[in-house]
Design a protein around this motif. Structure first.
Motif, short mmCIF file in Angstrom:
data_model
loop_
_atom_site.label_atom_id
_atom_site.label_comp_id
_atom_site.label_asym_id
_atom_site.label_seq_id
_atom_site.Cartn_x
_atom_site.Cartn_y
_atom_site.Cartn_z
N LEU A 1 16.20 -48.48 -3.50
CA LEU A 1 16.36 -48.29 -2.06
C LEU A 1 15.29 -49.06 -1.29
CD1 LEU A 1 17.21 -44.47 -1.98
CD2 LEU A 1 18.78 -46.42 -1.79
N TRP B 1 24.01 -54.01 1.21
CA TRP B 1 23.75 -52.70 0.62
C TRP B 1 24.67 -52.36 -0.55
CZ3 TRP B 1 20.33 -48.71 0.76
CH2 TRP B 1 19.25 -48.83 1.65
N ALA C 1 16.30 -52.73 -1.29
CA ALA C 1 17.40 -52.96 -0.36
C ALA C 1 16.91 -52.90 1.09
CB ALA C 1 18.50 -51.93 -0.59
N SER C 2 15.81 -52.18 1.31
CA SER C 2 15.27 -52.05 2.67
C SER C 2 14.22 -53.10 3.01
CB SER C 2 14.66 -50.65 2.85
OG SER C 2 15.64 -49.66 2.63
N GLU D 1 28.41 -57.87 2.53
CA GLU D 1 27.53 -56.74 2.85
C GLU D 1 26.48 -56.56 1.75
OE1 GLU D 1 26.47 -54.25 5.74
OE2 GLU D 1 28.33 -55.39 5.83
N LEU E 1 23.37 -51.63 -4.37
CA LEU E 1 23.62 -50.33 -5.00
C LEU E 1 24.39 -50.47 -6.31
CD1 LEU E 1 24.45 -48.11 -1.88
CD2 LEU E 1 22.32 -48.22 -3.20
#
Length: 198
Positions: free
Chosen positions: A44, A134, A47-48, A132, A138
């Motif tokens: 996470l 994210w 991804a951020s 996209e 994931l």
């Protein structure tokens, strides 16, 4: 107190030494769940914008790197110190609360900068910038987490049996102890001098 075998340093050692074989497996899986959450946290974070953080604040990478190296040296010392034990050796340990087991698994992963680099530097290379981001992160990260949990889960499930086999071979146990401690020390030194990737 118990004398159930184990195979991994520190948190896994604690995880597989419980009153019964079933308790040992349960404890190991609890620690492994902490490890899985550590994977998820880094996924996470990547991804951020973890890679951007390391680029903007190089000290963040250095802190993780140094903490990880010190932790590896601590694990090596626990094995090599006078009176230390092989990670396969049966020793008496107090019962460990599930929350502590989970925390040890989580901490072990969060102090591993290789995991940070896996998500921050490797996974982005497989991301298609025209789609996209994210969902791609994931999916790729989930595959890595599943594989990691399955492999380490197999270690937890077979730890007792492997320990039983090695207990009958003291010389092999001694060699394994020194080899493990030396390898952990080598990893710590390599990690301490590793440069932040571009």
């Amino acid at each position: 107190m118990s004398r159930v075998g184990c195979t991994k340093p520190d948190f896994m050692r604690q995880a597989v030494q419980s009153p019964t074989e079933n308790d040992s497996t349960r404890a190991g899986l609890i620690a492994l769940s902490g490890t899985a959450v550590g994977f998820l946290a880094y996924l996470l974070a990547a991804a951020s914008g973890l890679a951007a953080l390391f680029d903007a604040v190089p000290a963040a990478f250095i802190v993780i790197k140094v903490a990880g190296a010190l932790y590896l040296l601590y694990l090596a010392w626990q094995i090599l110190r006078p009176g230390g034990h092989s990670v396969f050796e049966r020793v008496d340990v107090p019962d460990v609360r599930p929350l502590r087991l989970f925390g040890m698994g989580l901490l072990t992963n969060l102090l591993n900068p290789k995991i940070a680099l896996l998500y921050a530097a490797l996974l982005p290379q497989f991301i298609n910038p025209h789609h996209e981001m994210w969902p791609q992160f994931l999916i790729l990260g989930s595959v890595q987490i599943i594989v990691g949990v399955l492999v380490n889960g197999a270690v937890v499930l077979t730890a007792g049996t492997l320990s039983e086999l090695l207990q009958r071979r003291p010389r092999v146990m001694t060699i394994q102890r020194w080899l493990s401690g030396t390898v952990l020390t080598g990893f710590a030194v390599k990690l301490a001098f590793e440069r932040q990737p571009a």
